[in-house]
Design an enzyme around this catalytic site. Structure first.
Site, PDB file in Angstrom:
ATOM      1  CB  SER A 283      44.762   5.565  24.442  1.00  9.14           C
ATOM      2  OG  SER A 283      45.844   5.422  23.830  1.00  9.14           O
TER       3      SER A 283
ATOM      4  CE1 TYR B 127      47.272   3.042  28.839  1.00 13.00           C
ATOM      5  CE2 TYR B 127      47.058   2.899  26.336  1.00 13.00           C
ATOM      6  CZ  TYR B 127      47.242   3.499  27.399  1.00 13.00           C
ATOM      7  OH  TYR B 127      47.382   5.043  27.504  1.00 13.00           O
TER       8      TYR B 127
END
Ligand SMILES: NC(=O)c1ccc[n+]([C@@H]2O[C@H](COP(=O)([O-])OP(=O)(O)OC[C@H]3O[C@@H](n4cnc5c(N)ncnc54)[C@H](O)[C@@H]3O)[C@@H](O)[C@H]2O)c1
Length: 261
Positions: free
Chosen positions: A143, A156
């Site tokens: 990401s 995350y």
């Protein structure tokens, strides 16, 4: 059909980015093992649809990647279902947004297990076979949050930064053996994963879903466009192609300019 004769295992591939990657690998000629948490009959229906649409062989394996043993067994299950994976795409992932003081420990554990540890287990299982065949492609879906930070995403961020670092290390371990290991780092992509963040932003600005999307993009993503999942699929196919044989250990942003700022 650049990937004809190769078998791909794509985790979390019954929807979203994973499904787009699976579809595009199949369109490029690879046989595909789909993976998800849906019951076997439902997953097999998706696999049959993909096989019919693309003319390649497809299978489905179900495994909860929060469970380390299930993650460790996934490559063997895919091999039994279709063939040993020449291409491994670690895509499955979850999100939970919350400030550090209130972040539930249980969500931390789940995010680390699904978004990071599962890729350790699948790479550990897949690399020996790729080595023995002298060819392998590993594409890990990280990401922008594997490269830069945003608030309220501690777990995350830890998982995605960890995935980028682990991928670089495995790339170095395997660089002379015909394998490449790379990360794709997407920005905002149009999938169910970001639904809660769109809704929260829409609520904060008193607007509808479109207003929520506009606000998220305005803040971080200069192309002001939610990426279609197929954009990530295209890049995954490229990283698996011979054209990309010299690319290993990179974390490639596909982010509309997010990380250029
Ligand atoms: N959508 C975005 O904006 C965006 C941006 C950057 C990175 N990503 C990453 O892309 C990847 C795919 O996400 P997406 O946006 O397609 O979301 P999605 O929610 O549509 O897909 C996530 C996939 O992970 C699977 N999964 C979830 N929990 C699992 C579990 N316990 N065991 C096994 N599989 C499980 C789901 O079945 C699903 O197929 C994720 O790693 C995500 O972090 C997404």
């Amino acid at each position: 059909m650049t990937l004809k004769g190769r078998t791909a295992l794509v985790t979390g591939s019954t929807q979203g980015i994973g499904r787009a990657i699976a579809e595009q690998l199949a369109a490029a000629g690879a046989d595909v093992v789909l993976h998800g948490i849906e019951p076997v009959e439902q997953g097999l229906r998706i696999a049959d649809e993909l096989a019919a649409a693309s003319g390649v062989r497809c299978a489905y394996v179900s495994a909860n990647l929060a469970d380390a043993q299930a993650a460790a067994g996934l490559v063997a299950a895919a091999t039994a279902a279709l063939a040993a994976p020449d291409i491994l795409v670690n895509n499955a992932g979850i999100q939970h947004t919350c400030g550090i003081a209130d972040f539930p420990a249980e969500r931390w554990d789940a995010i680390i297990a699904i978004n990071l540890s599962s890729a350790f287990h699948t790479m550990k299982a897949a690399v020996p076979g790729m080595r023995s065949r002298g060819w392998g492609r590993i594409v890990n879906i990280a990401s922008v949050h594997g490269l830069v930070a945003s608030v309220n995403k501690s777990a995350y961020l830890a998982a995605k930064h960890g995935l980028v670092g682990m991928s670089k290390g495995v790339a170095l371990e395997t660089a002379a053996e015909g394998l490449t290991v790379n990360c794709i780092c997407p920005g905002w992509t149009d999938t169910p994963l970001i639904g809660p963040q769109i809704e929260a932003r829409a609520a904060a600005f008193g607007g509808d879903r479109q207003a929520g999307i506009r606000e998220l993009l305005r803040e971080k993503q200069p192309n002001l466009t939610l990426l279609p999942p197929s954009r990530i699929g295209d890049v995954a196919v490229f990283l698996c192609s011979e054209a990309a044989a010299g690319i290993t250990g990179v974390a490639l942003p596909v982010d509309g300019g997010w990380t250029a700022q």
